[in-house]
Design a protein around this motif. Structure first.
Motif, PDB file in Angstrom:
ATOM      1  N   ARG A  36       0.985  -0.699  -0.016  1.00  0.00           N
ATOM      2  CA  ARG A  36      -0.153   0.047  -0.035  1.00  0.00           C
ATOM      3  C   ARG A  36       1.062   0.794   0.285  1.00  0.00           C
ATOM      4  N   PHE A  37       1.528   1.164   0.935  1.00  0.00           N
ATOM      5  CA  PHE A  37       2.816   1.819   0.874  1.00  0.00           C
ATOM      6  C   PHE A  37       3.725   2.776  -0.460  1.00  0.00           C
ATOM      7  N   SER A  78       2.443   1.672  -3.582  1.00  0.00           N
ATOM      8  CA  SER A  78       1.225   2.225  -4.209  1.00  0.00           C
ATOM      9  C   SER A  78       1.038   3.741  -3.690  1.00  0.00           C
ATOM     10  N   VAL A  79       1.120   4.503  -2.730  1.00  0.00           N
ATOM     11  CA  VAL A  79       1.447   6.077  -2.207  1.00  0.00           C
ATOM     12  C   VAL A  79       2.128   6.658  -3.242  1.00  0.00           C
ATOM     13  N   LYS A  80       3.184   5.536  -3.017  1.00  0.00           N
ATOM     14  CA  LYS A  80       4.326   7.099  -3.630  1.00  0.00           C
ATOM     15  C   LYS A  80       4.404   6.577  -5.078  1.00  0.00           C
ATOM     16  N   GLN A  90       1.493   6.823  -6.516  1.00  0.00           N
ATOM     17  CA  GLN A  90       0.935   8.109  -7.235  1.00  0.00           C
ATOM     18  C   GLN A  90       1.160   9.458  -7.566  1.00  0.00           C
ATOM     19  N   MET A 126       0.538   6.033   7.667  1.00  0.00           N
ATOM     20  CA  MET A 126      -0.982   5.742   6.333  1.00  0.00           C
ATOM     21  C   MET A 126      -1.361   7.081   6.345  1.00  0.00           C
ATOM     22  N   SER A 127      -2.008   7.199   7.148  1.00  0.00           N
ATOM     23  CA  SER A 127      -3.179   7.814   7.521  1.00  0.00           C
ATOM     24  C   SER A 127      -2.122   9.095   6.676  1.00  0.00           C
ATOM     25  N   TYR A 140       0.790  10.191   5.407  1.00  0.00           N
ATOM     26  CA  TYR A 140       1.261  10.280   3.742  1.00  0.00           C
ATOM     27  C   TYR A 140       0.357  10.328   2.717  1.00  0.00           C
ATOM     28  N   SER A 141      -0.939   9.636   2.888  1.00  0.00           N
ATOM     29  CA  SER A 141      -1.660   9.619   1.782  1.00  0.00           C
ATOM     30  C   SER A 141      -2.656  10.489   1.977  1.00  0.00           C
ATOM     31  N   GLN A 142      -3.134  11.613   3.222  1.00  0.00           N
ATOM     32  CA  GLN A 142      -3.040  12.569   3.134  1.00  0.00           C
ATOM     33  C   GLN A 142      -2.708  13.592   2.596  1.00  0.00           C
ATOM     34  N   GLY A 151      -2.775  12.676  -1.781  1.00  0.00           N
ATOM     35  CA  GLY A 151      -3.572  12.978  -1.892  1.00  0.00           C
ATOM     36  C   GLY A 151      -3.917  14.757  -1.898  1.00  0.00           C
TER      37      GLY A 151
END
Length: 178
Positions: free
Chosen positions: A14-15, A17-19, A21, A133-134, A136-138, A141
């Motif tokens: 998941r991390f 995937s965030v990277k 993006q 996770m919250s 870095y995703s924020q 985004g």
């Protein structure tokens, strides 16, 4: 695979995937676009990158053994305009992710049973991971949203293009049929 092993595998995936993006977004922008801010109270993408990287380096350097808010971190400085070029922005982005992903990959099942501190507050390792996770995703985004505003019709989507959801779902169902 144990639940702990599954968890570690899933959060790493998941991390990454965030990277990805963030990577795909940053690649669409030039230097001027990286430094654009809506107003004086808003952060540019370059500033957000600097903050995320600073957080990653502070939190994940010696993650299990030292407080996550390192004395060497100057969080307030992260919100100033100092990265001049796209190359600097990308270097800071990559450095933060490298420190973070390396530390995350080294975690073991046993580590998940432990605790870490951030600003003196004790957190379970799992809570600390989920907190990041919250966070870095924020911020990724925010980076994506700002980039979409800047790029307008030139934006290259990172996911399923508008109007193609049903076609995508059909292809995924076909791909995963047993």
């Amino acid at each position: 695979m144990t639940v702990a092993q599954t968890y570690l595998h899933v959060v790493q995936k998941r991390f990454r995937s965030v990277k990805e993006q963030g990577d795909k977004t940053l690649s669409q922008l030039d230097n001027e676009q990286l430094h654009w801010a809506f107003n004086e109270e808003s952060n540019s993408i370059a500033v957000i990158v600097k903050h995320v990287s600073g957080n990653m380096i502070s939190r994940w350097t010696d993650f299990l053994t030292t407080d996550g808010e390192k004395a060497t971190r100057n969080r307030d400085e992260e919100f100033t305009f100092s990265l001049q070029t796209k190359e600097e922005v990308m270097s800071v982005w990559e450095k933060g992710w490298q420190v973070f992903l390396d530390a995350l990959q080294k975690l073991t099942e046993a580590d998940l049973q432990g605790f870490v501190t951030i600003r003196g507050e004790q957190l379970s390792v799992i809570d600390a991971i989920e907190r990041q996770m919250s966070h870095y995703s924020q911020h990724v985004g925010q980076i994506v949203y700002i980039a979409k505003l800047i790029k307008g019709s030139e934006w290259q989507t990172l996911s399923i293009p508008k109007g193609q959801s049903q076609e995508f779902t059909k292809s995924m169902l076909k791909k995963h049929q047993r």
